[in-house]
Design a protein around this motif. Structure first.
Motif, PDB file in Angstrom:
ATOM      1  N   GLU A   1       0.858  -1.180   0.000  1.00  0.00           N
ATOM      2  CA  GLU A   1       0.000   0.000   0.000  1.00  0.00           C
ATOM      3  C   GLU A   1       0.895   1.231   0.000  1.00  0.00           C
ATOM      4  O   GLU A   1       2.042   1.184   0.441  1.00  0.00           O
ATOM      5  CB  GLU A   1      -0.963  -0.007   1.180  1.00  0.00           C
ATOM      6  N   ARG A   2       0.367   2.276  -0.546  1.00  0.00           N
ATOM      7  CA  ARG A   2       1.099   3.540  -0.563  1.00  0.00           C
ATOM      8  C   ARG A   2       0.764   4.300   0.708  1.00  0.00           C
ATOM      9  O   ARG A   2      -0.380   4.348   1.131  1.00  0.00           O
ATOM     10  CB  ARG A   2       0.722   4.349  -1.783  1.00  0.00           C
ATOM     11  N   ASP A   3       1.803   4.876   1.295  1.00  0.00           N
ATOM     12  CA  ASP A   3       1.582   5.749   2.444  1.00  0.00           C
ATOM     13  C   ASP A   3       2.363   7.030   2.210  1.00  0.00           C
ATOM     14  O   ASP A   3       2.977   7.201   1.157  1.00  0.00           O
ATOM     15  CB  ASP A   3       1.937   5.052   3.764  1.00  0.00           C
ATOM     16  N   GLY A   4       2.343   7.903   3.143  1.00  0.00           N
ATOM     17  CA  GLY A   4       2.976   9.205   2.971  1.00  0.00           C
ATOM     18  C   GLY A   4       4.463   9.139   2.674  1.00  0.00           C
ATOM     19  O   GLY A   4       5.013  10.009   2.001  1.00  0.00           O
TER      20      GLY A   4
ATOM     21  N   ARG B   1       4.518   0.658   1.568  1.00  0.00           N
ATOM     22  CA  ARG B   1       4.578  -0.216   2.735  1.00  0.00           C
ATOM     23  C   ARG B   1       4.232  -1.618   2.268  1.00  0.00           C
ATOM     24  O   ARG B   1       3.173  -1.844   1.687  1.00  0.00           O
ATOM     25  CB  ARG B   1       3.589   0.221   3.816  1.00  0.00           C
TER      26      ARG B   1
END
Length: 84
Positions: A23-26, A30
């Motif tokens: 998943e994309r995070d800031g 991740r």
């Protein structure tokens, strides 16, 4: 969550793949799970350098709009990811 096929970090000959759920995070990507040809999640077995290689491979593939990869579930003794 998006998924991407990557080179198996445990395969020194780069002949096998793993299915990476991420998943994309800031701060980037991740890794959620790294499923090998035996349907085992090997994420916990990877050192940080291997995890970074997977993140780089996903980023290089430019997967922000990727749909999950349809994968057959292993309901027997064979796997499309298993060593041959």
């Amino acid at each position: 969550m998006p998924k991407h096929l990557c080179i198996n970090p445990h395969d020194p000959y780069a002949q096998h793949e793993v299915l990476v759920e991420f998943e994309r995070d800031g701060s980037g990507l991740r890794l959620v799970a790294v499923i090998d040809g035996y349907d085992d999640d090997i994420l916990g077995d990877l050192v940080e350098a291997q995890r970074e290689d997977l993140r780089r491979e996903i980023a290089d593939a430019d997967c922000p709009l990727a749909d999950p990869i349809p994968m057959p579930l292993n309901h027997g003794t064979t796997s499309s990811l298993a060593p041959r």
